[in-house]
Design a protein around this motif. Structure first.
Motif, mmCIF file in Angstrom:
data_model
loop_
_atom_site.group_PDB
_atom_site.id
_atom_site.type_symbol
_atom_site.label_atom_id
_atom_site.label_comp_id
_atom_site.label_asym_id
_atom_site.label_seq_id
_atom_site.Cartn_x
_atom_site.Cartn_y
_atom_site.Cartn_z
ATOM 1 N N LYS A 150 -4.972 8.933 0.414
ATOM 2 C CA LYS A 150 -3.787 9.298 -0.367
ATOM 3 C C LYS A 150 -2.555 9.022 0.482
ATOM 4 O O LYS A 150 -2.483 9.432 1.637
ATOM 5 C CB LYS A 150 -3.820 10.764 -0.764
ATOM 6 N N ALA A 151 -1.607 8.313 -0.126
ATOM 7 C CA ALA A 151 -0.363 7.968 0.564
ATOM 8 C C ALA A 151 0.822 8.381 -0.296
ATOM 9 O O ALA A 151 0.854 8.080 -1.489
ATOM 10 C CB ALA A 151 -0.307 6.463 0.826
ATOM 11 N N ASP A 152 1.764 9.072 0.309
ATOM 12 C CA ASP A 152 3.002 9.416 -0.387
ATOM 13 C C ASP A 152 3.952 8.236 -0.284
ATOM 14 O O ASP A 152 4.360 7.858 0.812
ATOM 15 C CB ASP A 152 3.649 10.660 0.233
ATOM 16 N N LEU A 153 4.273 7.651 -1.416
ATOM 17 C CA LEU A 153 5.169 6.491 -1.461
ATOM 18 C C LEU A 153 6.267 6.740 -2.495
ATOM 19 O O LEU A 153 6.344 6.043 -3.514
ATOM 20 C CB LEU A 153 4.371 5.231 -1.813
ATOM 21 N N PRO A 154 7.119 7.732 -2.258
ATOM 22 C CA PRO A 154 8.134 8.065 -3.256
ATOM 23 C C PRO A 154 9.090 6.912 -3.504
ATOM 24 O O PRO A 154 9.491 6.216 -2.585
ATOM 25 C CB PRO A 154 8.851 9.267 -2.643
ATOM 26 N N GLY A 155 9.411 6.717 -4.760
ATOM 27 C CA GLY A 155 10.366 5.682 -5.135
ATOM 28 C C GLY A 155 9.797 4.288 -5.246
ATOM 29 O O GLY A 155 10.503 3.365 -5.631
ATOM 30 N N LEU A 156 8.530 4.090 -4.906
ATOM 31 C CA LEU A 156 7.919 2.763 -5.008
ATOM 32 C C LEU A 156 7.150 2.629 -6.316
ATOM 33 O O LEU A 156 6.538 3.581 -6.789
ATOM 34 C CB LEU A 156 6.961 2.507 -3.844
ATOM 35 N N LYS A 157 7.195 1.426 -6.872
ATOM 36 C CA LYS A 157 6.410 1.112 -8.062
ATOM 37 C C LYS A 157 5.092 0.502 -7.614
ATOM 38 O O LYS A 157 4.998 -0.044 -6.506
ATOM 39 C CB LYS A 157 7.165 0.117 -8.933
ATOM 40 N N LYS A 158 4.100 0.558 -8.486
ATOM 41 C CA LYS A 158 2.799 0.011 -8.095
ATOM 42 C C LYS A 158 2.879 -1.485 -7.814
ATOM 43 O O LYS A 158 2.096 -2.003 -7.026
ATOM 44 C CB LYS A 158 1.731 0.325 -9.138
ATOM 45 N N GLU A 159 3.857 -2.176 -8.379
ATOM 46 C CA GLU A 159 4.021 -3.611 -8.123
ATOM 47 C C GLU A 159 4.517 -3.878 -6.704
ATOM 48 O O GLU A 159 4.419 -4.992 -6.205
ATOM 49 C CB GLU A 159 5.007 -4.229 -9.127
ATOM 50 N N GLU A 160 5.069 -2.867 -6.041
ATOM 51 C CA GLU A 160 5.609 -3.028 -4.693
ATOM 52 C C GLU A 160 4.595 -2.657 -3.609
ATOM 53 O O GLU A 160 4.917 -2.696 -2.423
ATOM 54 C CB GLU A 160 6.862 -2.162 -4.531
ATOM 55 N N VAL A 161 3.374 -2.299 -4.019
ATOM 56 C CA VAL A 161 2.331 -1.866 -3.091
ATOM 57 C C VAL A 161 1.121 -2.776 -3.250
ATOM 58 O O VAL A 161 0.765 -3.158 -4.358
ATOM 59 C CB VAL A 161 1.931 -0.403 -3.372
ATOM 60 N N LYS A 162 0.493 -3.145 -2.110
ATOM 61 C CA LYS A 162 -0.723 -3.959 -2.140
ATOM 62 C C LYS A 162 -1.854 -3.202 -1.459
ATOM 63 O O LYS A 162 -1.656 -2.621 -0.397
ATOM 64 C CB LYS A 162 -0.514 -5.293 -1.434
ATOM 65 N N VAL A 163 -3.034 -3.244 -2.093
ATOM 66 C CA VAL A 163 -4.249 -2.694 -1.498
ATOM 67 C C VAL A 163 -5.224 -3.854 -1.399
ATOM 68 O O VAL A 163 -5.538 -4.488 -2.411
ATOM 69 C CB VAL A 163 -4.828 -1.553 -2.354
ATOM 70 N N GLU A 164 -5.682 -4.145 -0.180
ATOM 71 C CA GLU A 164 -6.551 -5.300 0.045
ATOM 72 C C GLU A 164 -7.714 -4.913 0.953
ATOM 73 O O GLU A 164 -7.625 -3.957 1.712
ATOM 74 C CB GLU A 164 -5.767 -6.436 0.710
ATOM 75 N N VAL A 165 -8.777 -5.707 0.857
ATOM 76 C CA VAL A 165 -9.919 -5.566 1.751
ATOM 77 C C VAL A 165 -9.995 -6.834 2.572
ATOM 78 O O VAL A 165 -10.033 -7.933 2.032
ATOM 79 C CB VAL A 165 -11.225 -5.354 0.960
ATOM 80 N N GLU A 166 -9.981 -6.673 3.905
ATOM 81 C CA GLU A 166 -10.052 -7.813 4.818
ATOM 82 C C GLU A 166 -11.349 -7.764 5.610
ATOM 83 O O GLU A 166 -11.789 -6.677 6.000
ATOM 84 C CB GLU A 166 -8.892 -7.769 5.818
ATOM 85 N N ASP A 167 -11.907 -8.902 5.875
ATOM 86 C CA ASP A 167 -13.089 -9.029 6.732
ATOM 87 C C ASP A 167 -14.214 -8.071 6.346
ATOM 88 O O ASP A 167 -14.937 -7.579 7.198
ATOM 89 C CB ASP A 167 -12.728 -8.823 8.208
ATOM 90 N N GLY A 168 -14.306 -7.772 5.057
ATOM 91 C CA GLY A 168 -15.417 -6.973 4.565
ATOM 92 C C GLY A 168 -15.324 -5.482 4.761
ATOM 93 O O GLY A 168 -15.764 -4.715 3.931
ATOM 94 N N ARG A 169 -14.714 -4.991 5.825
ATOM 95 C CA ARG A 169 -14.719 -3.550 6.099
ATOM 96 C C ARG A 169 -13.339 -2.975 6.429
ATOM 97 O O ARG A 169 -13.231 -1.823 6.827
ATOM 98 C CB ARG A 169 -15.635 -3.234 7.286
ATOM 99 N N ILE A 170 -12.290 -3.756 6.305
ATOM 100 C CA ILE A 170 -10.962 -3.258 6.671
ATOM 101 C C ILE A 170 -10.124 -3.088 5.404
ATOM 102 O O ILE A 170 -9.851 -4.050 4.691
ATOM 103 C CB ILE A 170 -10.258 -4.194 7.670
ATOM 104 N N LEU A 171 -9.748 -1.843 5.153
ATOM 105 C CA LEU A 171 -8.877 -1.529 4.019
ATOM 106 C C LEU A 171 -7.439 -1.637 4.502
ATOM 107 O O LEU A 171 -7.069 -1.043 5.519
ATOM 108 C CB LEU A 171 -9.158 -0.115 3.518
ATOM 109 N N GLN A 172 -6.630 -2.422 3.794
ATOM 110 C CA GLN A 172 -5.229 -2.623 4.180
ATOM 111 C C GLN A 172 -4.332 -2.176 3.038
ATOM 112 O O GLN A 172 -4.487 -2.629 1.906
ATOM 113 C CB GLN A 172 -4.990 -4.100 4.498
ATOM 114 N N ILE A 173 -3.391 -1.289 3.356
ATOM 115 C CA ILE A 173 -2.411 -0.807 2.391
ATOM 116 C C ILE A 173 -1.046 -1.219 2.908
ATOM 117 O O ILE A 173 -0.677 -0.894 4.045
ATOM 118 C CB ILE A 173 -2.498 0.722 2.234
#
Length: 159
Positions: free
Chosen positions: A66-89
């Motif tokens: 859970k991340a507090d991102l006040p004022g940001l829209k979902k279009e301004e945030v990226k959630v990705e998986v790198e190298d199979g086991r790395i979650l990048q926000i």
């Protein structure tokens, strides 16, 4: 100390006006404080938002971020998986447009990019990651793979 009224310090502060108080900077006057002040503003902005706070808890079924991102829209945030086991926000909070006629009294909300990475354990099912954003809170759920239990075969005891 900056929270002391101006007649003690010579500073032009008003104790009764919360917007005119200067906060005490514990690093003021130290050798490295001038080095930070000389950084380009883009560097200061990026480092200011780099410390985006994220909670990570593990339940029996999943890893929940859970991340507090006040004022940001979902279009301004990226959630990705790198190298199979790395979650990048990651994401970016853009700077508010300044009008020539505006007079700023405080500028405390940070703008810039943020990036956080988490190495997930082997039991994370990276194919089933889900992310939602509601009221400025990003929630990322990474389900756990079903635990493979060893097959147990009962042996009858002869006797």
């Amino acid at each position: 100390m900056a929270l002391i009224p101006s007649f003690f310090t010579g500073r032009r502060s008003n104790v009764f006006d919360p917007f005119s108080l200067d906060l005490w900077d514990p690093f003021e006057g130290l050798p490295f404080s001038s080095a930070v002040a000389n950084l380009p503003s883009s560097s200061r902005e990026t480092t200011a938002v780099a410390n985006t706070r994220i909670d990570w808890r593990e339940t029996p079924e999943a890893h929940v971020f859970k991340a507090d991102l006040p004022g940001l829209k979902k279009e301004e945030v990226k959630v990705e998986v790198e190298d199979g086991r790395i979650l990048q926000i990651s994401g970016e909070r853009t700077k508010e447009q300044e009008e020539k006629t505006d007079t700023w009294h405080r500028l405390e909300r940070k703008s810039g990019k943020f990036l956080r990475r988490f190495r997930l354990p082997e039991n994370a099912n990276m194919d089933q990651v889900k992310a939602t954003m509601e009221n400025g809170v990003l929630t990322v759920v990474v389900p756990k793979e079903e635990e493979k239990r060893p097959e147990v075969k009962a042996i009858d005891i002869a006797g």
